[in-house]
Design an enzyme around this catalytic site. Structure first.
Site, short mmCIF file in Angstrom:
data_model
loop_
_atom_site.label_atom_id
_atom_site.label_comp_id
_atom_site.label_asym_id
_atom_site.label_seq_id
_atom_site.Cartn_x
_atom_site.Cartn_y
_atom_site.Cartn_z
N GLU A 115 0.55 -1.33 -0.04
CA GLU A 115 0.04 -0.10 -0.08
C GLU A 115 0.93 1.45 0.08
O GLU A 115 1.96 1.37 0.52
CB GLU A 115 -0.88 -0.20 1.09
CG GLU A 115 -1.69 -1.13 1.49
CD GLU A 115 -2.37 -1.31 2.60
OE1 GLU A 115 -2.13 -0.23 3.60
OE2 GLU A 115 -3.00 -2.07 3.07
N CYS A 128 3.34 8.51 1.70
CA CYS A 128 3.82 7.44 2.52
C CYS A 128 3.84 5.94 1.75
O CYS A 128 2.95 5.68 1.16
CB CYS A 128 2.40 7.15 3.71
SG CYS A 128 2.96 5.89 4.84
N CYS A 135 5.77 -7.64 6.77
CA CYS A 135 6.65 -7.23 7.74
C CYS A 135 6.92 -8.35 8.76
O CYS A 135 6.28 -9.17 9.17
CB CYS A 135 6.30 -5.91 8.55
SG CYS A 135 7.46 -5.16 9.72
N CYS A 139 4.92 -6.49 15.56
CA CYS A 139 3.99 -5.75 16.53
C CYS A 139 2.58 -5.92 16.67
O CYS A 139 2.04 -5.88 15.69
CB CYS A 139 4.41 -4.18 16.23
SG CYS A 139 6.27 -3.78 16.07
N CYS A 142 -0.23 -3.79 15.01
CA CYS A 142 -0.04 -3.49 13.70
C CYS A 142 -0.53 -4.33 12.76
O CYS A 142 -0.29 -5.67 12.90
CB CYS A 142 1.25 -3.08 13.40
SG CYS A 142 1.68 -2.64 11.80
N CYS A 366 -1.48 1.52 8.07
CA CYS A 366 -0.60 0.01 8.30
C CYS A 366 -1.29 -1.18 7.89
O CYS A 366 -1.59 -1.88 8.70
CB CYS A 366 -0.59 0.24 9.89
SG CYS A 366 -0.60 1.89 10.65
N1 SAH Z 1 8.34 -0.69 10.60
C1 SAH Z 1 8.43 1.06 10.80
C2 SAH Z 1 7.50 1.69 9.93
C3 SAH Z 1 6.02 1.10 9.78
S1 SAH Z 1 4.51 1.97 10.58
C4 SAH Z 1 8.05 1.33 12.20
O1 SAH Z 1 7.67 0.38 12.78
O2 SAH Z 1 8.25 2.38 12.50
C5 SAH Z 1 4.62 3.57 10.81
C6 SAH Z 1 4.23 3.93 12.21
O3 SAH Z 1 2.76 3.38 12.19
C7 SAH Z 1 5.05 2.98 13.34
O4 SAH Z 1 5.26 4.08 14.33
C8 SAH Z 1 4.14 1.98 13.80
O5 SAH Z 1 4.43 1.67 15.01
C9 SAH Z 1 2.58 2.63 13.72
N2 SAH Z 1 1.55 1.76 13.83
C10 SAH Z 1 1.34 0.72 13.35
N3 SAH Z 1 0.06 0.29 13.33
C11 SAH Z 1 -0.50 1.35 14.09
C12 SAH Z 1 -2.07 1.32 14.31
N4 SAH Z 1 -2.90 0.41 14.33
N5 SAH Z 1 -2.36 2.46 14.97
C13 SAH Z 1 -1.42 3.73 15.05
N6 SAH Z 1 -0.09 3.36 14.89
C14 SAH Z 1 0.49 2.17 14.14
#
Ligand code: SAH
Length: 373
Positions: A115, A128, A135, A139, A142, A366
């Protein structure tokens, strides 16, 4: 002929299992440095200066169709098509915010889905982008993390997302008149620092002035990471003053071990040290990302602890109201808890903003679109 089978040679009728060589995305002009483009053009039997012309078409006019490149000899155009393979095919496009937020789900050559999101504001336009299909960081809050890693993207697959956004803006398809991409954030799918070479290659193409690249200011590029400490150090060495965003999400190891599992490898103190070192060497303010999750990481004592860890540093804290993913038990913090969290950080003199939630109604965050497909 002998029927005795040679080592490695199957007897007739015997089944063989050849491990499939994982096909890679085709080589594209955007994968190559200027010098590599000249070599590639020479391999096609053309004069090296054609590489500059091709680069201008792609990075300035945003054209990848050689038949439109009428300043090139007609006979050569067909051959140059080899440098512009189709890497991304749009599967779905969703728009919101009066057309100023546009999310695209792309299919890659091998069926993998990624995306990208274009967000236009009065003073800037941000792309973005994804850096991996899926990934591997796992986490739990996410959407992308849930499906695991499919594969790394190539430099050109990353760059093509930005070029696609640039085309949309240049064509005047976004309200506000024709425009340009001013910012790129690696906050789509994937952990950019786990695909280090391709991501750095993409950043170089983004910031290099035409004809080599798109000429976006390095200050407008943000690489977001879970905190792969050695790669943060390497990125500081590249001499590319891009902004580093660190996805912290908790100030204490006990909680961060669960929210950002790589924390079991590199602890909060270590990852913050790497961030301060990055800031000192690049003179760039580090952005600390903190998704506020109701009753999980949004307590005032955690705000206090975070404030103590980051005060007096070259830093900005970006609070993100959690975007709940389907099936998750977690949700965004109560407004009063969010306000209290902000106030505690301000008390410590820490610059803090709450991120706007653009695109939420189109699963803007995300990996949710790819997950739904
Ligand atoms: N892998 C990288 C970039 C990906 S996501 C990283 O983790 O930084 C970009 C941001 O969105 C990251 O800070 C991630 O933790 C956050 N993110 C992921 N899922 C989310 C969610 N459900 N709600 C809010 N932020 C989220």
């Amino acid at each position: 002929m002998s029927t005795a089978s040679q080592p490695g040679t199957p007897a007739p009728g015997q089944l063989t299992f050849v491990a499939p060589r994982r096909a890679k995305p085709a080589r594209h002009l955007a994968d190559l440095t200027m010098a590599e483009r000249r070599a590639a053009v020479a391999e096609l039997g053309e004069k090296p200066f054609r590489a500059d012309q091709l680069s201008r078409h792609y990075f300035e006019r945003l054209t990848a169709d050689p038949s439109l490149m009428t300043d090139l000899p007609a006979a050569a155009r067909d051959r140059f098509a080899a440098l512009f393979p189709t890497l991304l095919t749009p599967v779905r496009e969703l728009t919101t915010d009066g057309g100023t937020t546009r999310k695209t789900l792309w299919r890659l050559f091998d069926g993998a889905l990624v995306e990208s999101v274009l967000m236009r504001y009065p003073d800037r336009a941000t792309m973005c982008v994804s850096s991996q299909a899926g990934c591997g960081m796992n986490c739990p809050f996410c959407a992308t993390g849930q499906a695991g890693l499919t594969r790394n993207m190539s430099t050109a697959e990353i760059v093509e997302q930005v070029v696609a956004g640039a085309r949309t803006l240049a064509a005047g398809e976004v309200p506000g008149g024709p425009g340009r991409v001013s910012n790129v954030v690696f906050m789509g799918m994937g952990e950019p620092l786990a695909n280090y070479r391709a991501v750095v290659g993409a950043v170089r193409r983004l910031v290099e002035p035409a004809p080599g690249g798109l000429g976006i200011s390095a200050r407008g590029v943000t690489v977001s990471t879970v905190g792969l400490v050695p790669a943060i150090g390497k990125l500081a060495d590249e001499g590319l003053p891009v902004t580093l965003a660190l996805s912290l999400h908790a100030p204490d190891d006990e909680l961060r071990d669960t929210l950002v599992p790589i924390n079991t490898r590199w602890k909060v103190a270590e990852v913050l040290d790497a961030a301060w070192d990055y800031a000192a060497r690049t003179k760039r303010r580090v952005s600390i990302e903190y998704a506020l999750i109701k009753d999980v990481n949004d307590q005032e004592w955690r705000a206090d602890l975070l404030g103590k860890l980051v005060r007096n540093k070259l830093v900005h804290v970006n609070l993100i109201p959690l975007n709940p993913t389907p099936g998750s038990k977690w949700t965004a913090s109560r407004p009063e808890d969010e306000r209290a969290f902000v106030r505690r950080l301000q008390f410590h003199g820490v610059p803090v903003t709450v991120r706007d939630t653009r695109g939420r109604e189109i699963d803007g965050a995300c990996g949710q679109l790819a997950a739904a497909e």
